[in-house]
Design an enzyme around this catalytic site. Structure first.
Site, PDB file in Angstrom:
ATOM      1  N   HIS A 191       0.822  -1.206   0.000  1.00 41.35           N
ATOM      2  CA  HIS A 191       0.000   0.000   0.000  1.00 41.35           C
ATOM      3  C   HIS A 191       0.859   1.262   0.000  1.00 41.35           C
ATOM      4  O   HIS A 191       0.460   2.289  -0.555  1.00 41.35           O
ATOM      5  CB  HIS A 191      -0.951  -0.019   1.185  1.00 41.35           C
ATOM      6  CG  HIS A 191      -2.044  -1.022   1.032  1.00 41.35           C
ATOM      7  ND1 HIS A 191      -2.762  -1.532   2.082  1.00 41.35           N
ATOM      8  CD2 HIS A 191      -2.543  -1.628  -0.080  1.00 41.35           C
ATOM      9  CE1 HIS A 191      -3.650  -2.396   1.634  1.00 41.35           C
ATOM     10  NE2 HIS A 191      -3.533  -2.475   0.329  1.00 41.35           N
ATOM     11  N   GLU A 433      -7.293 -18.703 -17.657  1.00 41.77           N
ATOM     12  CA  GLU A 433      -5.943 -18.777 -17.098  1.00 41.77           C
ATOM     13  C   GLU A 433      -5.497 -20.197 -16.827  1.00 41.77           C
ATOM     14  O   GLU A 433      -4.426 -20.425 -16.254  1.00 41.77           O
ATOM     15  CB  GLU A 433      -5.883 -17.952 -15.798  1.00 41.77           C
ATOM     16  CG  GLU A 433      -6.991 -18.265 -14.820  1.00 41.77           C
ATOM     17  CD  GLU A 433      -7.109 -17.234 -13.699  1.00 41.77           C
ATOM     18  OE1 GLU A 433      -6.122 -16.513 -13.447  1.00 41.77           O
ATOM     19  OE2 GLU A 433      -8.185 -17.145 -13.085  1.00 41.77           O
ATOM     20  N   ASP A 457      -0.930 -16.461 -14.829  1.00 44.33           N
ATOM     21  CA  ASP A 457      -1.194 -17.859 -14.485  1.00 44.33           C
ATOM     22  C   ASP A 457      -1.212 -18.751 -15.715  1.00 44.33           C
ATOM     23  O   ASP A 457      -0.785 -19.913 -15.659  1.00 44.33           O
ATOM     24  CB  ASP A 457      -2.520 -17.978 -13.733  1.00 44.33           C
ATOM     25  CG  ASP A 457      -2.367 -17.731 -12.236  1.00 44.33           C
ATOM     26  OD1 ASP A 457      -1.218 -17.747 -11.744  1.00 44.33           O
ATOM     27  OD2 ASP A 457      -3.387 -17.514 -11.558  1.00 44.33           O
ATOM     28  N   CYS A 504      -5.779  -9.210 -19.010  1.00 48.02           N
ATOM     29  CA  CYS A 504      -5.542  -8.398 -17.811  1.00 48.02           C
ATOM     30  C   CYS A 504      -4.273  -8.822 -17.083  1.00 48.02           C
ATOM     31  O   CYS A 504      -4.068  -8.447 -15.935  1.00 48.02           O
ATOM     32  CB  CYS A 504      -6.743  -8.465 -16.865  1.00 48.02           C
ATOM     33  SG  CYS A 504      -7.118 -10.108 -16.246  1.00 48.02           S
TER      34      CYS A 504
END
Length: 580
Positions: A191, A433, A457, A504
């Site tokens: 973060h 994936e 993946d 993506c």
């Protein structure tokens, strides 16, 4: 002059002086306590957590008053961890059973969490341990009286150096004087790194022991592009980096100025570019960098470090904030894509020898239909306010897909019966994936509204290569002929069924792969927001026809190395740059 290499956590170049700040872990020792003092230690623990929560709530209130509500979700995440009784109850049990002091018990609890998270394959999820560490460190400081004041720059052009930085540290910084950050801990997906990118602060992470060296106030160059820190640069290096900094900032401004331009090729073909996000605060970053909505919203953060699934209303509030951040552009929300053994302690799944292929993602959520429908209902409710898509991860076959769609229909019926509005025509798609999904892509395409390829993946499973294993790094080949043939098969199946094919994974954000992805016919690419301007520039510098020729030619080669060399040659010959 000394050079250090680290992780490029936030791009940019900063030239200034170091300021080392004390953000080391507080020094605590575990020691035995008398049986009569056990209750006292447990009460000290409870008081420490409550005081720390009050301190963090005061910081949140002050920031909300002075700077608005932007980015406060990071502090709210830490408050949520402290509100979870597990942190207290597990530490209290250690005090009682091991008869040690409260600080030592907290340390043991943190060590237990570190072991859990270290077994998570996905780097993004693995680095969520940083939130737990930040909370425990703050509690320990409160309990030991080691006060942690906000970071104040001693002068302008300051590069802060610390063991680690918490979101609260960054939010309270004077960013007109602090121009960069370097930490020993952390990575690109923490973060702190997300906030650094949001504030456009160059940042490096993972430089061991840098805060312990005697370089306070030393002149420094922080290269957040290559991941390099240069201390005491000589005059030649200093001048070279001033030119690099000027050039980088000029190029970035030029890219951002063109961010609003359409993502259209020279021959008029439109390619949708969207962002991958984790928190609502990243939505504005996507739009400012030229993204047209979100192609992947990871929802896993909501499920971390909890005894039970978040309630529907809590999920709805967070998803709604993200939808508002990117409106009027579409938002694609991926349902929970993680393993319950690592995220939800209240779900007893037992140990798994191979979690990557175990009870995770759609397999986990289908095993908890009541909880899964909470998430589905929350997403459906958000769809009433604007374009929203649902995406199911790790689909291996039709049985899983049909089961998920049945639960989606049930969630729709429940909302309809309650009179709660939602988009009855919401689009539902899947992540492709797994090799089995590629093999039956033609069957899956008939029952969904879109495909989105998770290349990370897919490459790993297709080549049987653990992408986290450094020894196997040369074998992780996005241009492997088997991978390219899989991508082609997915696109062809999608288009025959009349649905869009998207990507993506990390390949989408690398301009080097753009000619192949565009040439294969992908309709949408989703990536980290910072990658969008350069990919858009590449899109606008080429023709779809030429990209298709390049992609077709790639299938005439037998190895990834041959394809890579050919692609380099074609980009150098055919791709223009700088078109406005």
């Amino acid at each position: 002059m000394r050079l250090f290499s680290g992780i490029a956590a936030s791009p940019g170049i900063a030239v200034g002086r170091l300021q080392v700040v004390d953000r080391q872990s507080p020094t605590v020792e575990a020691y035995l306590v008398e049986h009569d003092n056990i209750d006292t230690e447990i009460e000290r623990l409870r008081t420490g957590i409550e005081q720390t929560r009050a301190e963090l709530e005061a910081i949140r209130a002050r920031l909300a008053e002075n700077a608005g509500s932007d980015h406060l979700i990071f502090i709210e995440t830490h408050l949520l961890i402290m509100s979870d009784d597990r942190l207290f109850s597990e530490s209290a049990a250690i005090i009682e059973n091991s008869r040690i002091n409260a600080e030592g018990a907290l340390r043991r609890t943190l060590h237990k969490y570190r072991e859990f998270f270290s077994g998570i394959e996905d780097a993004y999820l693995r680095e969520r341990i940083s939130d737990v560490e930040a909370v425990v460190e703050r509690i320990l400081r409160t309990m030991t009286g080691q006060v942690q004041t906000p970071i104040s720059a001693e002068q302008g052009q300051t590069i802060v150096v610390a063991h680690d930085l918490m979101p609260a540290d960054i939010l309270q910084m004077d960013k007109t004087r602090i121009i960069g950050m370097v930490t020993e801990a952390g990575g690109r997906t923490t973060h702190a790194a997300i906030l650094a990118r949001a504030f456009r602060l160059p940042a490096l992470a993972g430089i061991d022991d840098i805060a312990d060296l005697d370089y306070d106030h030393a002149p420094a160059i922080l290269d957040g592009i290559s991941g390099t820190l240069i201390l005491n640069p000589d005059q030649a290096t200093f001048r070279r980096y001033l030119k690099l900094k000027q050039r980088y900032e000029y190029d970035e401004q030029a890219l951002l100025r063109s961010a609003a331009l359409p993502s259209v090729t020279l021959d008029g073909h439109r390619l949708e570019l969207r962002g991958n996000v984790e928190v609502p605060e990243e939505g504005a970053f996507v739009l400012s960098h030229g993204g047209e909505g979100v192609g992947l919203y990871r929802t896993e953060m909501l499920f971390m470090n909890r005894l039970e699934m978040p309630e529907e209303d809590e999920q709805y509030r967070i998803y709604s904030a993200m939808q508002q951040a990117v409106a009027p552009h579409p938002l694609t929300i991926r349902t929970l894509d993680a393993g319950g053994d690592k995220l939800l302690a209240g779900i007893p799944l037992g140990g798994e020898q191979n979690p990557a292929m175990g009870m995770r993602a759609i397999r986990l959520t289908l095993a908890m239909p009541g909880e899964f429908k909470k998430q589905l209902r929350a997403i459906l409710r958000v769809s009433a306010a604007g374009a929203t898509r649902i995406m199911f991860p790790m689909i291996a076959g039709l049985d899983e897909l049909r089961h998920a769609l049945v639960l989606l229909d049930e969630a729709k019926n429940e909302l309809a019966a309650a009179g709660i509005p939602f988009d009855r025509d919401i689009k539902a798609g899947i992540m492709v994936e797994i090799p089995s999904a590629v093999t039956i892509a033609d069957l899956l395409a008939k029952e969904v509204d879109f495909f989105s390829v998770g290349t990370n993946d897919l490459i790993q499973y297709t080549l049987a290569v653990d992408r986290a294993n450094e020894q196997l790094a040369p074998m992780y080949q996005p241009l492997h002929p088997a991978v390219l043939r899989s991508l082609r098969r997915v696109v062809e199946a999608a288009h025959r069924a009349g649905i869009p094919a998207c990507i993506c994974g990390e390949m989408a954000g690398d301009p080097f792969f753009l000619p192949i992805l565009l040439g294969l016919g992908f309709d949408e690419l989703s990536m980290n927001a910072s990658a969008i301007p350069r990919v858009k520039q590449m899109v606008r510098s080429c023709s779809r026809e030429r990209a298709a020729e390049i992609a077709t030619a790639c299938f005439s080669f037998a190895t990834a190395a041959q394809i890579e060399e050919f692609l380099k040659q074609q980009i150098a010959i055919h791709f223009q740059t700088g078109r406005e």
